[in-house]
Design a protein around this motif. Structure first.
Motif, PDB file in Angstrom:
ATOM      1  N   VAL A 146      19.281 -15.676  -3.446  1.00  0.00           N
ATOM      2  CA  VAL A 146      18.004 -15.657  -4.167  1.00  0.00           C
ATOM      3  C   VAL A 146      16.962 -14.871  -3.354  1.00  0.00           C
ATOM      4  O   VAL A 146      16.049 -14.244  -3.919  1.00  0.00           O
ATOM      5  CB  VAL A 146      17.519 -17.110  -4.455  1.00  0.00           C
ATOM      6  N   VAL A 147      17.170 -14.857  -2.045  1.00  0.00           N
ATOM      7  CA  VAL A 147      16.245 -14.141  -1.152  1.00  0.00           C
ATOM      8  C   VAL A 147      16.298 -12.624  -1.411  1.00  0.00           C
ATOM      9  O   VAL A 147      15.290 -11.929  -1.276  1.00  0.00           O
ATOM     10  CB  VAL A 147      16.575 -14.501   0.325  1.00  0.00           C
ATOM     11  N   GLY A 148      17.458 -12.131  -1.824  1.00  0.00           N
ATOM     12  CA  GLY A 148      17.595 -10.718  -2.178  1.00  0.00           C
ATOM     13  C   GLY A 148      16.920 -10.409  -3.505  1.00  0.00           C
ATOM     14  O   GLY A 148      16.635  -9.257  -3.811  1.00  0.00           O
ATOM     15  N   GLN A 149      16.684 -11.438  -4.311  1.00  0.00           N
ATOM     16  CA  GLN A 149      16.049 -11.238  -5.621  1.00  0.00           C
ATOM     17  C   GLN A 149      14.536 -11.398  -5.557  1.00  0.00           C
ATOM     18  O   GLN A 149      13.807 -10.743  -6.262  1.00  0.00           O
ATOM     19  CB  GLN A 149      16.626 -12.249  -6.630  1.00  0.00           C
ATOM     20  N   LYS A 150      14.076 -12.341  -4.721  1.00  0.00           N
ATOM     21  CA  LYS A 150      12.630 -12.606  -4.728  1.00  0.00           C
ATOM     22  C   LYS A 150      11.938 -12.440  -3.376  1.00  0.00           C
ATOM     23  O   LYS A 150      10.729 -12.582  -3.290  1.00  0.00           O
ATOM     24  CB  LYS A 150      12.344 -14.001  -5.309  1.00  0.00           C
ATOM     25  N   GLY A 151      12.725 -12.139  -2.306  1.00  0.00           N
ATOM     26  CA  GLY A 151      12.128 -12.016  -0.980  1.00  0.00           C
ATOM     27  C   GLY A 151      11.899 -13.375  -0.344  1.00  0.00           C
ATOM     28  O   GLY A 151      11.930 -14.400  -1.028  1.00  0.00           O
ATOM     29  N   ASN A 152      11.700 -13.372   0.968  1.00  0.00           N
ATOM     30  CA  ASN A 152      11.405 -14.632   1.657  1.00  0.00           C
ATOM     31  C   ASN A 152      10.712 -14.327   2.973  1.00  0.00           C
ATOM     32  O   ASN A 152      11.096 -13.399   3.687  1.00  0.00           O
ATOM     33  CB  ASN A 152      12.699 -15.413   1.915  1.00  0.00           C
ATOM     34  N   TYR A 153       9.723 -15.117   3.276  1.00  0.00           N
ATOM     35  CA  TYR A 153       8.945 -14.937   4.507  1.00  0.00           C
ATOM     36  C   TYR A 153       9.883 -14.971   5.721  1.00  0.00           C
ATOM     37  O   TYR A 153      10.716 -15.865   5.851  1.00  0.00           O
ATOM     38  CB  TYR A 153       7.925 -16.080   4.606  1.00  0.00           C
ATOM     39  N   GLY A 154       9.759 -13.991   6.594  1.00  0.00           N
ATOM     40  CA  GLY A 154      10.544 -13.984   7.846  1.00  0.00           C
ATOM     41  C   GLY A 154      11.971 -13.486   7.672  1.00  0.00           C
ATOM     42  O   GLY A 154      12.790 -13.619   8.575  1.00  0.00           O
ATOM     43  N   GLN A 155      12.271 -12.913   6.502  1.00  0.00           N
ATOM     44  CA  GLN A 155      13.662 -12.501   6.265  1.00  0.00           C
ATOM     45  C   GLN A 155      13.766 -11.072   5.724  1.00  0.00           C
ATOM     46  O   GLN A 155      14.558 -10.814   4.815  1.00  0.00           O
ATOM     47  CB  GLN A 155      14.344 -13.482   5.300  1.00  0.00           C
ATOM     48  N   THR A 156      12.972 -10.145   6.254  1.00  0.00           N
ATOM     49  CA  THR A 156      13.071  -8.765   5.737  1.00  0.00           C
ATOM     50  C   THR A 156      14.489  -8.220   5.918  1.00  0.00           C
ATOM     51  O   THR A 156      15.015  -7.532   5.034  1.00  0.00           O
ATOM     52  CB  THR A 156      12.071  -7.818   6.436  1.00  0.00           C
ATOM     53  N   ASN A 157      15.112  -8.544   7.056  1.00  0.00           N
ATOM     54  CA  ASN A 157      16.474  -8.043   7.312  1.00  0.00           C
ATOM     55  C   ASN A 157      17.473  -8.648   6.316  1.00  0.00           C
ATOM     56  O   ASN A 157      18.239  -7.936   5.658  1.00  0.00           O
ATOM     57  CB  ASN A 157      16.900  -8.300   8.766  1.00  0.00           C
ATOM     58  N   TYR A 158      17.433  -9.949   6.200  1.00  0.00           N
ATOM     59  CA  TYR A 158      18.366 -10.675   5.326  1.00  0.00           C
ATOM     60  C   TYR A 158      18.126 -10.316   3.843  1.00  0.00           C
ATOM     61  O   TYR A 158      19.070 -10.054   3.098  1.00  0.00           O
ATOM     62  CB  TYR A 158      18.175 -12.172   5.576  1.00  0.00           C
ATOM     63  N   ALA A 159      16.864 -10.281   3.444  1.00  0.00           N
ATOM     64  CA  ALA A 159      16.539  -9.960   2.041  1.00  0.00           C
ATOM     65  C   ALA A 159      16.994  -8.543   1.697  1.00  0.00           C
ATOM     66  O   ALA A 159      17.520  -8.293   0.599  1.00  0.00           O
ATOM     67  CB  ALA A 159      15.040 -10.113   1.794  1.00  0.00           C
ATOM     68  N   ALA A 160      16.808  -7.626   2.636  1.00  0.00           N
ATOM     69  CA  ALA A 160      17.232  -6.234   2.399  1.00  0.00           C
ATOM     70  C   ALA A 160      18.745  -6.166   2.219  1.00  0.00           C
ATOM     71  O   ALA A 160      19.256  -5.501   1.303  1.00  0.00           O
ATOM     72  CB  ALA A 160      16.780  -5.351   3.554  1.00  0.00           C
ATOM     73  N   ALA A 161      19.474  -6.864   3.078  1.00  0.00           N
ATOM     74  CA  ALA A 161      20.941  -6.856   2.991  1.00  0.00           C
ATOM     75  C   ALA A 161      21.405  -7.482   1.678  1.00  0.00           C
ATOM     76  O   ALA A 161      22.282  -6.945   0.992  1.00  0.00           O
ATOM     77  CB  ALA A 161      21.540  -7.615   4.175  1.00  0.00           C
ATOM     78  N   LYS A 162      20.801  -8.599   1.318  1.00  0.00           N
ATOM     79  CA  LYS A 162      21.250  -9.325   0.116  1.00  0.00           C
ATOM     80  C   LYS A 162      20.868  -8.582  -1.167  1.00  0.00           C
ATOM     81  O   LYS A 162      21.583  -8.661  -2.169  1.00  0.00           O
ATOM     82  CB  LYS A 162      20.685 -10.751   0.125  1.00  0.00           C
TER      83      LYS A 162
END
Ligand code: NAD
Length: 250
Positions: A146-162
């Motif tokens: 879901v972080v790849g769909q809506k973003g999440n604070y502190g997770q630019t790396n993870y959100a970008a990958a997902k």
């Protein structure tokens, strides 16, 4: 035990972690033989899981390999094909987090998360695609978030990958749509595993409070979506993102 995946062979990456174990169990329950990849857990822990797996009457083998490295991945896949004769189902599940705001994120934390969460999807899919094309059959399922769909604070790396996994999935789905291969992603919300245990309790509580279902997911609830996509009869579903997020993002 069901038989919908009888004679099928699956390779699950990160199979000894929380969601990976549930996926492996659910696929095996339906009759699939499962290659169980892992890296981070101690070998004894992985052996313990294999013991439990086998005691259920399931057919599986452990493969310790770093799927963020292409060479390691191709070696592992050669072994899996040698041991089981083929791979029908690939579940790209291995993943890590290294959370920091962008201001504090080290280049290494960016590179590592991209390598493990995204390049692993390329590595495994690339190493298997010819095999699947030659056999005119394949099910590729990658675990996004879901972080790849809506973003999440502190997770630019993870959100970008997902998020990138979703683009990869849609593109590969187009390339293989006429070849008997489906390519889909599953995007879980927050699931009770070692990954979320690392998060600060207050941050996690805030997230849980915002989930319409009012709780985190259990790993088997994500595994159900993977099982659906892994089925031979889910043949008209490709390039999709199946969300399992308790209504957190619609
Ligand atoms: P986990 O930490 O319990 O398990 C991760 C697994 O990945 C472990 O088996 C580990 O050995 C393996 N792994 C890590 N690096 C590896 C590498 N380089 N090569 C091979 N294996 C490697 O995490 P989890 O919560 O079960 O997460 C599984 C997947 O689900 C991940 O992709 C994660 O991003 C995703 N996800 C998790 C959640 C959640 O809330 N837990 C939510 C959305 C998506």
């Amino acid at each position: 035990m069901g038989e919908s995946l009888k004679d099928r062979v699956a390779l699950v990456t990160g199979a000894v972690g929380g969601i990976g174990q549930a996926i492996s169990m659910v696929l095996a329950q339906e009759g699939a033989s499962v290659g169980l990849n892992y890296l981070v857990e101690p070998d004894e822990y992985a052996q313990e899981f294999l013991k439990e797996f086998t005691e259920h009457g399931y057919n599986g083998r452990l493969y310790k390999a770093d799927v963020s490295r292409y060479q390691d991945t191709t070696h592992m896949i050669e072994k899996v094909i040698k041991d089981f004769g083929k791979v029908d189902i690939l579940v790209n599940n291995a993943g890590i987090t290294m959370d920091k705001t962008l201001k504090k994120m080290a280049v290494e934390q960016w590179e590592k998360v991209i390598a493990v969460d995204l390049s692993s999807v390329f590595n495994c899919s690339k190493a298997l695609i010819e095999h699947m094309l030659d056999r005119s059959y394949g099910r590729i399922i990658s675990i996004s978030s879901v972080v790849g769909q809506k973003g999440n604070y502190g997770q630019t790396n993870y959100a970008a990958a997902k998020a990138a996994i979703i683009g990869f999935t849609k593109s590969l789905a187009l390339e293989t749509a006429k070849k008997g291969i489906t390519v889909n992603a599953v995007a879980p919300g927050f699931v009770r595993t070692a990954m979320t245990e690392q998060m600060p309790k207050d941050v996690l509580q805030k997230i849980v409070d915002s989930v319409p279902v009012g709780r985190m997911a259990e790993p088997w609830e994500v595994a159900r979506a993977v099982l659906f996509l892994a089925d031979e009869k889910s043949s008209y579903m490709t390039g999709q993102v199946l969300s399992v997020n308790g209504g957190l993002y619609m």
